[in-house]
Design a protein around this motif. Sequence first.
Motif, PDB file in Angstrom:
ATOM      1  N   ILE A 122     -28.381  10.678   1.395  1.00 37.58           N
ATOM      2  CA  ILE A 122     -28.538  11.424   0.137  1.00 37.58           C
ATOM      3  C   ILE A 122     -27.446  11.036  -0.857  1.00 37.58           C
ATOM      4  O   ILE A 122     -27.675  10.947  -2.061  1.00 37.58           O
ATOM      5  N   ILE A 123     -26.255  10.753  -0.333  1.00 38.29           N
ATOM      6  CA  ILE A 123     -25.175  10.303  -1.224  1.00 38.29           C
ATOM      7  C   ILE A 123     -25.475   8.890  -1.724  1.00 38.29           C
ATOM      8  O   ILE A 123     -25.166   8.542  -2.859  1.00 38.29           O
ATOM      9  N   THR A 166     -28.321   7.767  -2.556  1.00 34.41           N
ATOM     10  CA  THR A 166     -29.271   7.833  -3.668  1.00 34.41           C
ATOM     11  C   THR A 166     -28.574   8.144  -4.991  1.00 34.41           C
ATOM     12  O   THR A 166     -29.140   7.924  -6.058  1.00 34.41           O
ATOM     13  N   LEU A 167     -27.332   8.659  -4.927  1.00 33.58           N
ATOM     14  CA  LEU A 167     -26.618   8.970  -6.161  1.00 33.58           C
ATOM     15  C   LEU A 167     -25.962   7.734  -6.772  1.00 33.58           C
ATOM     16  O   LEU A 167     -25.369   7.810  -7.842  1.00 33.58           O
ATOM     17  N   GLY A 168     -26.005   6.608  -6.061  1.00 31.13           N
ATOM     18  CA  GLY A 168     -25.560   5.353  -6.647  1.00 31.13           C
ATOM     19  C   GLY A 168     -24.101   4.989  -6.444  1.00 31.13           C
ATOM     20  O   GLY A 168     -23.638   3.975  -6.950  1.00 31.13           O
ATOM     21  N   ILE A 169     -23.325   5.815  -5.722  1.00 29.14           N
ATOM     22  CA  ILE A 169     -21.938   5.426  -5.470  1.00 29.14           C
ATOM     23  C   ILE A 169     -21.855   4.664  -4.153  1.00 29.14           C
ATOM     24  O   ILE A 169     -22.789   4.697  -3.359  1.00 29.14           O
ATOM     25  N   THR A 170     -20.737   3.938  -3.935  1.00 33.69           N
ATOM     26  CA  THR A 170     -20.654   3.124  -2.720  1.00 33.69           C
ATOM     27  C   THR A 170     -20.140   3.946  -1.550  1.00 33.69           C
ATOM     28  O   THR A 170     -19.186   4.712  -1.680  1.00 33.69           O
ATOM     29  N   GLN A 171     -20.777   3.748  -0.415  1.00 34.52           N
ATOM     30  CA  GLN A 171     -20.381   4.494   0.774  1.00 34.52           C
ATOM     31  C   GLN A 171     -19.876   3.551   1.869  1.00 34.52           C
ATOM     32  O   GLN A 171     -20.157   3.742   3.042  1.00 34.52           O
TER      33      GLN A 171
END
Lengths: 564, 212
Positions: A312-313, A315-320
Amino acid sequence: MWQIALVLLVYLPLVIGIGHYLYHVTMQKKTWLDPVMDRIDTIIFKFSGVKRVDMTGKQYVLALILSNAIMVFIGYVILRIQSVLSFNPNDIGNMEATLSFNTIVSFITNTNLQHYSGESGLSYLAQMLVITFMMFTSAATGYAACMAFCRRLVAKTDTLGNFFVDIVRVTTRILLPISFIVAMILVVQGTPQTFNANETAQTIEGKMQDIALGPVASLESIKHVGTNGGGYYGANSTTPFENPTVISNIVEILSMMLLPGACVVAFGLMVASRRKKVLFGKQGMVIFAGMGILFLIGLVTCYMAERAGNPIIDTLGITQDLGSMEGKEMRFGVAQSALFTVVTTAFTTGTVNNMHDTLTPLGGMVAMFNMMLNVVFGGKGVGLMNMMMYVLLTIFIACLMIGRTPQFLGKKIEEKEMKLIALCILIHPAIILVFSAIAVTTVAGIAGITNPGAHGLSQVLYEYASSSANNGSGFEGLADNSTYWNVTTGLAMFFGRYLAIIIQLTIASLLATKLWHSETVGTLKTDNAMFTFMLVAVVLMIGALTFLPALALGPITEHLQIRS
Amino acid sequence: MRGFFEYTKQALLVTFSLLVICGLIYPFAVTGVAQALFNHQANGSLIEADGKIVGSKNLGQAFTDPMYFSGRVSAVNYNVYSKEDTVPDVNGETTYGGVSSGTFNYAPSNPELKKRIEADIVKFLDANPGVKRAQIPADLMTASGSGLDPHISIEAAYIQVKRVAQSSGLSVDEVNEIVLANTESRVLGVLGEDKINVLGANLDIYQKMKEK
């Protein structure tokens, strides 16, 4: 990944070394601390009127329960009147009645489930006289019970060992010295140890910051060494003061792994010593390997799940790239956090260096499943006893399959023992599932749930698994400081601890008085690789049969939801 | 029955002995040795500047000023508060409820988590023009477990350098130097993560600006 392997590599020689020391202490053999400790012991025994005579199994259990009851009484009184006692520089008030009940049961049973926050709920005196004190005695109690159990398996009589002698020797010769050393390492790393009141800093932005201090290091070390797990601060070992660096993190991991593993080594030596001197008894090795396999399966699963991050994180577009960082600390990252999580739930310590409620569904499931099995090393002493139940069960099942008389260490396992073993294995899942079922069908139970959907059920399951396994970690989002949760988890902890210990010692007493049969070619071998695999299979099978439906509704559903 | 009384007496006295040893002598001994040998750490590794205590090396702080690096999201605002936060509102509740620690405890599936992170991303992009979404590392947008995490990842620091330099009047090179000076690498090259201490970096900025 490498850092996890490195920690486990350091662990092996340590656990064997301490295992030998433990064996010497338990069997009253010579150790290098004797010259000092013998004197201290003598003073304590003289003062208390302990005569060092051997006890029968029944007397041993009676002594255990009486002394625990007295500790509960003293601890409860201190919590209720802490505000008027000394060493309370931050003016903490008295603890409420049901919360005090929960806290006391929690600490005497080695669970350390905390429905309060240490920095605002306890005075320095209560942190020392109740929390630190009970961390020592509950660990020593569990260990004493375990050694009484093991000694009976290899003995030919039921009258041996004295509870008071055991609890004192374990405390003075094992817990105190190791805790002292660990406390010093933690202080060097940055854990506070002071009686001064909290500090208020003036920040460079012109604001204020409260800094909670206290005698943290002395509590922190026994918290891990005794597989207790109750933190000084609310957020436990995630807080930088309880766990300042990656070095302190590794020291804490190793100190909670040390004694449960060493128990198995010591048991192996007790069995092997009937023949000759060895480094690591074969029987102990088989059990250690079985626990090790279960541990590694969990560790790999948890690490992979956390490393993959939260979709889900994504999908927010930040790098994980760092993995799932919600609820984790930057200085530990995913690797040290996953290792800590699996160790704390396998060794049923209950300390956390990241918030388990925020773990990915599968990562959280590993933590939960470790506590549901309750045999992957387990708490100090009691983990080995639980595993022995499965060892006996495995022998029984295996012997049924090949048509032999079930026999362990020369003692025949018969109807009476098997009934008790089955009862003992069933108590733990019964406590978890029945209490969870009640919680999700009552208003007071549901009121505690804070995360929507499948995760809400996970919160409930986790809380009772943690209570019954005497672990003490939590999906901390659960609003658990209510009368309902304080009382039900208190009962779960109580039954999870004492029913198991009483039944297990009864089984040991039954076995102790049995005739010893020599092994023949027809006897099932219990000290080879084949048996290890049988054992792992039986543990997993029973675990899956009892808990898979609940897990499917909780973490597995959540996993599928966020991945779809 | 005589055995029962005998055991009760012994249990009581053993408990008392252990209470004194484990509950008093042990913590006092640890405190004594720790205070004597490692005084700085034992008192919380406090940092002084201008003669006052400004924080602890091990605890993070909430920074709102754009000229300072901001740390990770905290559920307890790092126990940082101003005078107004301690004044009770109409319901008798204060914004700052006393010292604590912890996190939001949002499950991965909790919609609140997504909402909170999205709001923080928007806020961050506003404050740091030129930074793209994909450059933001997750540690900066997720809450730490303790709410007191003193560190952020190296990438999380570098994407803030431009803003910090502009607002503080320091050059980008100077700020980069400060980041480098406060970087803590993995122990022995493998253990833990590479990270920077936010309070350490901000104190360096504070000192540098005073010199100017």
